[in-house]
Design a protein around this motif. Structure first.
Motif, short mmCIF file in Angstrom:
data_model
loop_
_atom_site.label_atom_id
_atom_site.label_comp_id
_atom_site.label_asym_id
_atom_site.label_seq_id
_atom_site.Cartn_x
_atom_site.Cartn_y
_atom_site.Cartn_z
N PRO A 67 70.40 6.00 -58.57
CA PRO A 67 70.50 7.05 -57.48
C PRO A 67 70.42 6.43 -56.12
O PRO A 67 69.36 5.56 -56.30
N LYS A 68 70.95 6.81 -55.13
CA LYS A 68 70.91 6.09 -53.79
C LYS A 68 69.51 7.00 -53.19
O LYS A 68 69.36 7.93 -53.26
N ILE A 69 68.84 6.32 -52.55
CA ILE A 69 67.54 6.55 -51.87
C ILE A 69 67.98 7.04 -50.37
O ILE A 69 68.65 6.33 -49.72
N LYS A 70 67.65 8.19 -50.05
CA LYS A 70 68.00 8.59 -48.81
C LYS A 70 66.71 8.59 -48.04
O LYS A 70 65.64 9.19 -48.53
N ASP A 71 66.76 7.96 -46.82
CA ASP A 71 65.60 7.95 -45.87
C ASP A 71 65.52 9.29 -45.04
O ASP A 71 66.37 9.43 -44.33
#
Length: 116
Positions: A2-6
């Motif tokens: 999964p893409k990490i969201k800041d």
């Protein structure tokens, strides 16, 4: 993966270097703070708890007790070093240029200026 969201910008999380800075409010500064076993005040710093404390204040620095006067190891602001254990101890006194070994309050050995 999964893409990490800041989320930092959304919640305005300070960077590590700025996290402990205290924002100045005109005419008001915090007097002190407690965080776990760490105490920080304008004239006192204590780390630890019970008789396992490292501290500093206007009296000097100390180890091994909650307060300067009860600590087995102290260094006062003039640079005198006091170390005691049980009924004995040693004092290294740079102010009066002497080293004293003592048994409780009775001097057992003296090197340097004896005051005479």
């Amino acid at each position: 993966m999964p893409k990490i969201k800041d989320l930092s910008p959304k919640f305005k999380i300070p960077i590590a270097e700025r996290e402990l800075e205290v924002p100045f409010v005109a005419g008001a500064l915090p007097l002190g703070e407690r965080m776990g076993g760490l105490q920080m005040y304008s004239n006192v710093f204590k780390r630890g708890y019970g008789d396992k404390v490292f501290g500093s204040s206007e009296e000097g620095i100390w180890l091994g007790a909650a307060d300067f006067v009860n600590a087995p190891f102290t260094v006062d602001m003039q640079g005198r070093i006091f170390s005691k254990s049980g009924n004995g101890g040693v004092t290294i006194d740079g102010v009066n240029v002497r080293i004293t070994l003592h048994d409780g309050t009775v001097p057992r050995g003296l090197w340097g200026d004896d005051g005479n």
